[in-house]
Design an enzyme around this catalytic site. Structure first.
Site, short mmCIF file in Angstrom:
data_model
loop_
_atom_site.label_atom_id
_atom_site.label_comp_id
_atom_site.label_asym_id
_atom_site.label_seq_id
_atom_site.Cartn_x
_atom_site.Cartn_y
_atom_site.Cartn_z
CD GLU A 141 -10.08 3.05 -14.90
OE1 GLU A 141 -10.70 3.69 -15.76
OE2 GLU A 141 -10.24 1.82 -14.71
CB ALA A 177 -17.58 -22.36 -1.29
CE LYS A 217 -9.50 -18.92 -13.00
NZ LYS A 217 -10.30 -20.01 -12.45
CG ASP A 232 -9.77 -16.79 -9.72
OD1 ASP A 232 -8.89 -16.00 -10.11
OD2 ASP A 232 -9.80 -17.99 -10.05
CG HIS A 262 -10.37 9.60 -17.52
ND1 HIS A 262 -9.73 8.52 -16.99
CD2 HIS A 262 -11.63 9.19 -17.82
CE1 HIS A 262 -10.55 7.48 -16.97
NE2 HIS A 262 -11.73 7.87 -17.48
#
Length: 1214
Positions: free
Chosen positions: A862, A957, A994, A1070, A1168
């Site tokens: 982007e 972790a 998630k 992730d 933009h």
């Protein structure tokens, strides 16, 4: 008996195809005979009478009420004023069951005929016995009702009491009427279809349901001993089937041998049932079903297995004779039959003799069972010596053919070429010595093979080496079977239990009938509430009220309907386009059945079938002569597959003089024996001679595989080498050519080459490995494991996927694959790898965080994102940087646990939350890892399901695997306290991972970070081009009020997910966890008397780690190393991951500040257009390069870029 069966076996082994087809045709006829008997058996007749009973109703105060028959009879026999009785009869007219037209049925014409022209049995007209509304005089018309035209039309007639039977008797006597070209056939009622009249699978479903219901009703009334005996029999029957499979597998057949034995037994049983019927042996479905397991155990499969063992152990089963010829399969079976046939006949005779004793015992039930078992054993003996010997002959030939083909494909088999002078030459790759049997291999079995061998045995274990079980003469199962039969006879003679006969079944039925007198359900009455009858009764009430004018009480008897089938005599032409496929098939089968039933045609069909069987048998023999089996015999003179050696020798003498051309002879199925060396003869000078044509094509079989191999040697296949992915730097060179060996050679190298298999595959080029993968020899997902070369595995997988796709572009696409360390990916990050996707990596900042300067790495596509974040970093640095605090660190996992009751679930919740329970769970939880430290446990109860949210520190972790392992250990401890609990799932969405969830926003998950900074007012004006007041106003209205209006959870920010996801991709996190990690609330307020800006960012659930997952990849490790947080912290576990979370929260603050400033100043769209709409990247509308549907489209000119003077949008596009 052997004198009779030996000639039959001799015929069947040399004509196996004809024997099998003939027996199956006869079995089909027997099956249809049994089927006819079953369909017409009284056992399946319906126990309920199908007829309906009349219904009675009374009209009182305008409403119809059901009344008993007594009220109607009282009104008829004792009439009184104001009460009138009548009868109603409905005639239901329906079109034929198979209509050929869609014309609607109109009953007006036939109704007029019935009421005007049809007299009753006594000669009275309908008008004299019908019911007149209002008054029972003929001043008004009789009450009749006709429904609207349709596929089914209803005519309702009314009668005076007693007139209906007189009139309907005449109608039923007429049987059929013809009115206006339509034939009407009268039926007394809707008769229930018997099982013999049912078609298709309807009768099967009905028979099965009737059988289950009968058995269920008998089982409820049966004695416990009866049920136990039958259950024991069924267990023994299934044990017999399992033993058949295991024994067949031990003889080297997983399926076909057991199937052949079972088919022979089933066919003998099919033949036995009609034979029992012709011998007047009573057969009852229930008795047969109860006796079936004992019958199976009595007949057994030990004798066919004994014969199969003798055939498979024959010395010439797969080995040639001393003269190099293969013994005919029929001779092999006959010699095996001579060896064990006497013992098999002896066993049959002993068992039948014992059963005949039971037949003559005159014990109720035992006589019938022993008679059926004796007939079944006799038929099984006949099938064993006829059908089963034919099946064994075919199996011998098939096994030989498989062996030849296996050795032909393998380069280890010997190929002997016979030259013109008779010299035998061996191939270079042939074995150095010929042996009479396969070499034993001592390769260790893998886990799957060991488990299979321990459970179902080793395939072919009875055929390996000198197995002592092959020489068993007496089978202990035969003695056990005789003992069981004798015990069975003794038990019945002593009358201890008699469960398996119609007599005892009837006795039980008499003691416990299926239905008592009170349980017998009477036939149902006519339904007065059905629309057809309710509308007629309503019309009758209206007519009575209209004619009489005064309330009148009616009592009506509604008789069961009479069905009239209407069939147009002159039907219009059939529209075949509208006929259904199922109807056409049913019509064809019906007409074919009628044709076959003709006595003359049926005989011709049988004769033609016999001719067809003979021709097919002859042709199959010819095909067999030209197959690989002829090469297996090592001579050209053997032509017919199932003929004996004597016949083959005779044919050899007739064709030997025509076989002067050199031939190539393949090795036999077993290693060939040494042939005598021919005397060398000087080769004469070649001279053109005219050779006579061969008398038979079958005398010289053609081996197509050898021809293909020679062609491949002369014309090697050329194919291009695998093409590397194109890049702008790739030189335009012509791809080199490489030779691709045949599939057989590649398979031979793959299977018989050096070990490990990766060394063998190094001998093959890429195209040859692709060929193996395309034929299923190598799985595409296992290329790395098989090849041992990750780059080569990725390259070959790209080619496989590309060539199997529709576009076929992947193999030469721009997706990069070179110069990447795939060893870090395998088994950790991705599967079925075909390359990697590079993303632009930018750096914003640096940004001063807690006194130290950090670059902000961002992988994104982007535009303006990195530039905007850099502007925010500049503004924050001008105010002294960002200060962060870590308020919480704990990864969560929330399993779902079911309990049998809410009481036990609540007890478990209380135990977990208690000090004692928490300490026990904490100890088990932390025993799984030196980094896992349980912080807290939160429980929630939903019905009988308990959700437990474990929270723990996970070091550096991210911790999903660590906490999952620890949670499983904690649940094991919990299960010891509550053994009745059931763990539904390790993740019950109470974590929550998630997915957006309020519990993460409130409780936190991962790292909870709050960042703060003060931006001077002059910097807001000079760098951000806005004011403190405008920034605070936009933040309040957009991030707080706007998000609240949208019902957002954790979305009180401008674009926190933008910056967070870009850093996630750059650092190997992730990406899917940006859902909860981007939860953020941005707050702004003026400070220092409104001169400066105070800004805070709160992010309660940043889920990051610096070890494991994508952080093991080299580029991502380099980015983490740039930040100084790569790997685990050497002294303080978890500090690196916490610092990464602080960097992310600070970067989010920079991005938030820059975007809100652009919105406040109105610069968003302009930025933009300048940074995200480069003219270099969008010169014209793009079109897809992959093939797609052709469509007509006109070129659209590119839209002009917005001028720099254009007024920017004032609405936030975010």
């Amino acid at each position: 008996m052997r004198v009779l069966l030996r000639p039959l076996s001799t015929h069947t082994v040399f004509s196996p195809i004809e024997t099998i087809v003939t027996v199956f045709v006869l079995a089909t006829l027997a099956y249809f005979h049994i089927l006819s008997g079953i369909k017409h058996s009284s056992f399946f007749e319906s126990p309920h009478p199908p007829a309906l009973r009349p219904a009675y109703a009374r009209l009182t105060n305008g409403e119809w009420v059901a009344v008993p028959q007594h009220d109607w009879a009282e009104a008829w026999n004792h009439p009184r004023d104001g009460v009138e009785a009548l009868e109603l009869q409905q005639l239901i007219f329906t079109l034929d069951d198979k209509p050929h037209t869609a014309t609607l049925l109109d009953a007006s014409a036939v109704a007029q005929y019935l009421v005007s022209e049809l007299p009753s049995l006594s000669g009275k007209a309908y008008s004299s016995i019908c019911h007149y509304p209002g008054s029972n005089v003929s001043s008004v018309a009789c009450f009749t009702s006709v429904s609207e035209p349709g596929s089914s039309t209803i005519l309702t007639l009314s009668f005076k009491p007693g007139g209906r039977e007189d009139y309907m008797g005449a109608l039923k006597q007429a049987n059929s009427l013809v009115v206006d070209g339509v034939k009407y056939e009268i039926d007394a009622g809707k008769r229930q279809q018997s099982i013999g009249e049912m078609k298709s699978s309807k009768w099967v479903a009905y028979a099965l349901s009737a059988l289950v219901l009968r058995f269920w009703e008998l089982a409820k009334k049966a004695d416990s001993l009866d049920i136990l005996v039958v259950l024991t029999g069924y267990i023994l029957m299934h044990a017999t089937f399992i033993r058949l499979f295991l024994s067949s597998r031990a003889l080297g057949s997983n399926f076909w041998l057991s199937t052949g034995i079972f088919s022979s037994a089933v066919i003998s049983f099919l033949f036995a049932l009609p034979l029992c019927r012709s011998l007047d042996i009573p057969l009852d479905p229930i008795a047969l079903t109860e006796a079936l397991p004992f019958l199976v155990c009595t007949v057994g499969f030990d004798k066919p297995l004994r014969l199969a063992r003798a055939v498979m152990a024959h010395p010439h089963m797969l080995k040639p004779q001393a003269d190099g010829r293969m013994k005919a399969a029929g001779d092999v079976v006959l010699e095996a039959l001579d060896r064990v046939g006497n013992m098999i006949l002896r066993d049959y005779a002993l068992e039948i003799a014992v059963l005949l004793v039971g037949v003559n015992s005159h014990v109720g039930g035992l006589k019938e069972f022993c008679a059926v078992a004796a007939v079944a054993l006799a038929m099984d003996c006949l099938m064993t010596f006829t059908l089963y010997t034919a099946v064994l002959t075919v199996m011998v030939e098939v096994r030989r053919i498989k062996r030849v083909r296996q050795m032909t494909r393998s380069r280890s088999s010997s190929i002997i070429a016979v030259t013109a002078n008779g010299t035998a030459v061996r191939g270079a790759l042939s074995r150095s010595s010929s042996k009479t049997g396969p070499e034993p291999t001592d390769e260790p079995m893998n886990l799957r093979e060991r488990v299979s061998a321990s459970v179902i045995g080793v395939k072919g274990s009875l055929l390996k080496g000198d197995n002592p079980r092959m020489d068993e003469v007496e089978n202990p199962m035969a003695r056990l079977k005789l003992l069981l039969i004798a015990s069975f006879l003794t038990l019945h003679i002593l009358n201890f239990c008699t469960t398996l006969t119609p007599a005892t079944t009837n006795a039980r039925h008499q003691r416990h009938p299926l239905r008592s007198a009170q349980e017998v359900v009477p036939p149902p009455r006519v339904d007065l509430t059905s629309p057809a009858i309710a509308s007629v009764l309503s019309n009758l009430a209206v007519s009575e009220q209209a004619q009489s004018g005064t309330p009148l009480e009616l009592i009506v008897k509604v008789a069961p309907p009479v069905y009239v089938h209407a069939t147009p005599i002159a039907a219009p032409a059939i529209n075949t386009n509208n006929a259904g496929t199922g109807e056409a098939i049913e019509n064809f089968m019906s007409s074919w059945s009628l044709l076959v039933g003709d006595p003359v045609v049926s005989k011709w069909i049988v004769a033609l079938l016999a001719v067809s069987v003979a021709l097919n048998g002859y042709l199959l023999k010819g095909i067999a002569a030209g197959s690989g089996l002829a090469a297996m015999r090592a001579v050209r003179t053997q032509g017919v597959r199932f003929r004996s050696r004597a016949r083959s020798i005779k044919q050899s003498e007739e064709t030997e003089e025509h076989a002067s051309a050199p031939v190539v002879v393949m090795a036999s199925a077993a290693p060939a024996v040494a042939q005598p060396e021919p005397v060398p003869v000087k080769e004469p000078e070649p001279a053109p001679v005219t050779r006579p044509p061969p008398l038979s094509v079958l005398s010289r079989p053609l081996n197509l595989e050898s021809v293909d191999r020679k062609l491949q040697e002369r014309l090697p296949i050329r194919s291009p080498a695998p093409i590397e992915p194109r890049t702008p730097e790739t030189p335009n060179l012509e791809a080199p050519q490489m030779e691709v060996r045949s599939l057989a050679e590649c398979v031979d190298i793959f299977e018989n080459g050096p070990r490990p298999v990766s060394v063998a595959l190094q001998m093959l080029n890429d195209e040859e490995v692709i060929l193996l993968a395309q034929t299923g020899k190598i799985a595409a997902y296992a290329l790395e494991k098989m090849l041992g070369d990750y780059d080569r595995a990725v390259r070959i997988r790209r080619a496989l996927i590309s060539r199997a796709s529709r576009t076929k572009t992947l193999e030469t696409s721009l997706i990069p694959m070179k110069d990447y360390d795939y060893s870090r990916v395998m088994g950790a990050c991705c599967e079925n790898v075909i390359g990697y996707i590079p993303l632009p990596l930018g750096v914003a900042g640096p940004l001063k965080i807690d006194g130290l300067m950090y670059p902000i790495p961002m992988a994104t596509a982007e535009g303006t994102l990195v530039a905007s974040t850099s502007r925010g970093c500049k503004a924050l640095n001008a105010g002294g940087g960002v200060t962060t605090v870590l308020t919480y660190d704990g990864m969560t996992r929330g399993p779902a646990i079911d309990f049998p009751s809410i009481v036990r679930a609540a007890e478990a919740k209380a135990w977990i939350e208690s000090d004692e329970g928490y300490e026990i769970i904490k100890e088990a939880f932390e025993s799984t890892s030196r980094f896992a430290r349980l912080q807290k446990v939160k429980c929630a109860l939903a019905g009988r399901t308990l959700f437990v949210r474990f929270a723990t520190r996970t070091g550096d972790a991210m911790g999903m695997n660590m906490i999952s392992k620890a949670t499983e250990k904690a649940l094991e401890v919990l299960a010891r306290e509550f053994p009745e609990m059931v763990v539904l799932c390790l993740s019950g969405n109470y974590c929550t991972d998630k997915k957006p969830a309020a519990i993460n926003w409130i409780e936190g998950r991962g790292k909870s970070v709050v960042a703060e900074a003060v931006v001077p007012g002059k910097v807001v004006k000079s760098v951000l081009k806005t004011t403190v007041e405008s920034l605070c106003n936009v933040n309040t209205k957009k991030n707080l009020v706007g998000s609240a209006m949208a019902g957002s959870v954790g979305g009180f920010n401008a674009h926190a997910a933008n910056i967070l996801t870009a850093i996630f991709l750059a650092t190997g996190q992730d990406p899917a966890q940006n859902v909860e990690s981007s939860n953020c609330i941005t707050l702004m307020e003026p400070t220092n008397n409104g001169e400066d800006l105070l800004m805070t960012v709160s992010m309660p659930c940043i889920e990051v780690g610096t070890v494991g997952g994508g952080t093991i990849l080299a580029p991502q490790q380099a980015v983490l190393e740039m930040l100084g947080v790569q790997g685990a912290h050497p002294t303080n576990p978890g500090q690196n991951a916490q610092q990464l979370a602080r960097i992310i929260a600070s970067a989010v603050m920079a991005g938030e500040l820059s975007l809100l400033s652009a919105l406040a100043a109105g610069h968003l769209v302009r930025a933009h257009l300048a940074h995200n709409r480069s003219q270099l990247n969008t010169p014209m509308p793009s079109r897809p390069q992959t093939p797609g549907p052709e469509e007509t489209a006109h070129a659209v000119p590119p839209a002009p870029a917005a001028p720099s003077e254009a007024k920017p949008y004032s609405v936030d596009s975010k």
